[in-house]
Scaffold this active site. Structure first.
Site, PDB file in Angstrom:
ATOM      1  N   LYS A 168       0.818  -1.224   0.000  1.00 25.35           N
ATOM      2  CA  LYS A 168       0.000   0.000   0.000  1.00 25.35           C
ATOM      3  C   LYS A 168       0.848   1.269   0.000  1.00 25.35           C
ATOM      4  CE  LYS A 168      -4.235  -1.769   0.139  1.00 25.35           C
ATOM      5  NZ  LYS A 168      -5.139  -1.622  -1.023  1.00 25.35           N
ATOM      6  N   GLU A 209      -9.870   5.640   3.189  1.00 26.33           N
ATOM      7  CA  GLU A 209     -10.610   4.495   3.710  1.00 26.33           C
ATOM      8  C   GLU A 209      -9.608   3.385   3.986  1.00 26.33           C
ATOM      9  OE1 GLU A 209      -9.997   4.970   0.605  1.00 26.33           O
ATOM     10  OE2 GLU A 209      -9.355   2.978  -0.072  1.00 26.33           O
ATOM     11  N   SER A 248       1.757  -9.722  -0.842  1.00 28.85           N
ATOM     12  CA  SER A 248       1.459  -8.289  -0.784  1.00 28.85           C
ATOM     13  C   SER A 248       1.627  -7.693   0.603  1.00 28.85           C
ATOM     14  CB  SER A 248       0.043  -8.043  -1.292  1.00 28.85           C
ATOM     15  OG  SER A 248      -0.883  -8.834  -0.567  1.00 28.85           O
TER      16      SER A 248
END
Lengths: 401, 261
Positions: A90, A112, A379
């Site tokens: 991210k 969010e 990830s």
């Protein structure tokens, strides 16, 4: 046209800007700032410098032979986005959008978050750049990812527990959009995935595509060939598009997205949007969507907060419609077993989200056989999931559930 | 023919302007929502805006969210929207617009939705998350059926976008009075006056101001410069707290704001 050259606002029949007029000026402003930034070498240099000296790019690849023994003997190679600063992919996107926020001249950011990884990354960038930060997170997720709530607050962000609707990621997006509509003149929305209105799907993809660009060369260097298949988990789809994108025009490389199958796609409790949904409009874009006959969004379910979302990015819907990528579902239990298997066989604890891709790789390896090489996007790391894992596997004193 | 544009024009001739009232279909029940809508018209509301409850209402504040979530929990279906339009238009003469987020229309089928709305006696649609850029299907369907299309204009909209919105709209243009979502505010933003002036300068014949209006004084203030005032959350709150009679009483109070000053 090369598939890699596709830009927004539309990916085939998917994408667009289905938003209140109040947001159009902000989306136009963001699109223009991004277009200018793309043409400015200084922007790319600054982002690359942050990648090297803050995130820790390039992330390494790790071949996992002991895990691969359970995958039909295929070679399995992990792209280690779990080793990035803040613990997931991210951060790649957030640093890009935070730099854009500075260029636009806004002082407040909102985001969010589902699992909390995008929220943590945004709070981190806000701390780094001195921005005010508010994170919207569904109340259900604040409970199952309490560690990340504490991290965000320690970083100085305000965390709002969203109590409407299903109290998960989709409702956090609704409340973040309401905040943006109200405060658009002072606030930039750092969107966490490749969904939402244009320019988010294209822009977030561009900030994440470094994953595949690095991994493609790393696998070539290690094995002398491109991988047979690339596997990633898909919620909104940012890590998946990030690793897929460099391979889109390599026709011999199969691309597999693994959606959250929850308690099984034959039950109502899953988040397998492409596998079980149909096209519709949610959160600003036309894409696949879990919905009832009337177009009301169906609440999704996944043991993984980061995949617990009834929509998906429009570029994935397009790749699915083209047949370029294949989307399958992995159940909660298969993901948890894969999480434990990688941990026990390789000493790497993955995020539950990423464990869906690992479970998918086990399945793919069996199908493709020992000559195959499977590149898996790891990830995120699993620290945030220890409470869920401890309860699932009975690791607390008191025995297995 | 119940024509929104004609009603607004007539009210601007005979009074200070039009009062437009919003209520969601199915709240607190389908029958009560029909009765409440009728009560609004009987107490001076000129145009009705009936909202279709939707799972992800990003333009709505807490009052309308709570009401529409309750309607959904009580089993609201899209067919109830057409039924409500039919039952209301059988009882009162005011034109009835549906306000709906876009996905339910897409799933129902844009042409089928337009046909069923027209057959029920509805006047058209207000589409809070559909901008003219994405509305080709709806513009074609409303041209074919004669339904009105109300698009939104915001204080941040550029002049070019205001012209596009005016060209695409029929009935009126919905001017968002402040940057924000629905919900009663103590001060209606002065940005609304500027926005309506810009809309008029760009050729709009009817601009109605919504988002944040809850008193007769605010209705009167808005009608000094706009052709209509839209009230939503305050009416929903009255209905939630005091039932159909309370919603009617608030409508009567708000209607006093339409008197020529």
């Amino acid at each position: 046209m090369a598939l890699r050259a596709q830009t927004g606002p539309y990916f085939g029949e998917f994408g667009g800007r289905f938003v209140p007029e109040s947001l159009v000026a902000a989306l136009d402003e963001l699109s223009e700032a991004y277009s200018l930034a793309k043409l400015d070498p200084a922007f790319g240099d600054e982002l690359a410098d942050l990648g090297r000296n803050y995130t820790g790019r390039p992330s390494i690849i790790t071949e996992v032979p002991r895990f691969a023994e359970h995958a039909g003997g295929a070679r399995v190679i992990l792209k280690r986005e779990d080793l990035n600063h803040t613990g997931s992919h991210k951060i790649n996107n957030v640093l890009g959008q935070a730099l854009l926020t500075k260029r636009i001249g806004k002082q407040r950011v909102i985001a969010e978050t589902g699992a909390g990884q995008h929220g943590v990354a945004t709070a981190t960038a806000a701390a780094l750049f001195g921005l005010d930060c508010t994170i919207y997170m569904g109340q259900v997720d604040t409970e199952r990812q309490a560690l990340n709530v504490a991290r965000m607050r320690l970083l100085g962000a305000e965390v709002v527990a969203v109590k409407t609707g299903s109290r998960t990621l989709k409702d956090a997006i609704n409340d973040a959009m309401r905040d943006w509509v109200t405060n658009v003149e002072t606030t930039n929305y750092i969107f966490g995935t490749v969904a939402g209105p244009h320019p988010f799907p294209e822009m977030v993809r561009d900030f994440q595509k470094i994953i595949g660009e690095e991994a493609r060369q790393q696998v070539l260097d290690l094995t002398g060939a491109l991988p047979t298949a690339v596997a990633a988990c898909v919620g909104g789809g940012s890590n998946a598009i990030g690793i897929f994108h460099a391979f889109l025009d390599d026709a011999d490389v199969a691309l597999y997205g693994f959606e959250a199958g929850g308690e099984g796609v034959e039950t109502p409790r899953h988040a397998a949007t492409i596998s079980k949904g149909r096209p519709g409009v949610l959160h600003g874009a036309r894409s696949y969507l879990l919905q009832d006959e009337d177009g009301q969004t169906i609440e999704s379910h996944s043991i993984s907060a980061g995949l617990d979302y009834p929509g998906v990015g429009p570029e994935h819907s397009w790749l699915a419609a083209l047949g370029r990528a294949t989307y399958r579902a992995v159940t909660d239990d298969a993901a948890m077993q894969a999480l434990r298997l990688l941990t026990r066989s390789e000493g790497i604890i993955p995020a539950i989200e990423s464990a869906h891709a690992l479970a998918g790789a086990l399945e793919l390896g069996t199908e493709l056989g020992p000559d195959a090489t499977i590149l898996v996007n790891l990830s995120g790391r699993g620290d945030k999931d220890m409470d869920t894992a401890a309860r699932y596997f009975g690791l607390y004193d008191g025995g297995e559930q | 023919m119940r024509n929104v544009g004609e009603v607004i024009a007539r009210r601007n001739e005979e009074s200070a302007g039009a009062l437009i009232g919003y209520l969601p279909v199915g709240f607190p029940t389908l029958d009560a929502s029909v009765d409440a809508a009728v009560a609004l018209v009987e107490n001076g509301v000129d145009v009705l805006e009936l909202g279709l409850p939707y799972s992800d209402p990003v333009m709505d504040g807490t009052v309308i969210q709570a009401a529409t979530q309750e309607a959904l929990a009580n089993g609201f279906r899209l067919a109830h929207g057409f039924e409500a339009v039919r039952r209301v238009t059988e009882r009162v003469d005011a034109p009835v617009l549906l306000m709906t987020y876009w996905n339910p229309v897409v799933q129902y089928g844009v042409d089928r939705f337009a046909d069923d709305l027209a057959a029920a006696g509805g006047a058209g649609l207000i589409t809070p998350d559909l901008i003219p850029d994405e509305a080709a299907d709806w513009i074609a369907a409303s041209e074919r059926t004669g339904l009105d299309r109300v698009f939104l204009a915001a204080p941040t909209s550029t002049d070019a976008r205001l012209r596009q919105t005016i060209d695409a709209s029929r009935g009126f243009v919905y001017a968002v009075s402040t940057m924000g979502i629905t919900g009663a505010r103590t001060d209606v933003d002065r940005a609304a006056r500027t926005l309506v002036g810009r809309l008029r300068g760009a050729g709009a014949t009817a601009s109605c101001v919504g988002v944040g209006i809850s008193t007769a004084a605010q209705v009167a203030e808005v009608l000094e410069y706009a052709e209509g005032a839209i009230v939503g959350s305050a009416l929903v709150k009255a209905l939630a707290d005091g039932g159909v009679d309370a919603a009617g009483a608030l409508a009567a109070e708000l209607a006093r704001g339409t008197a020529r000053q």
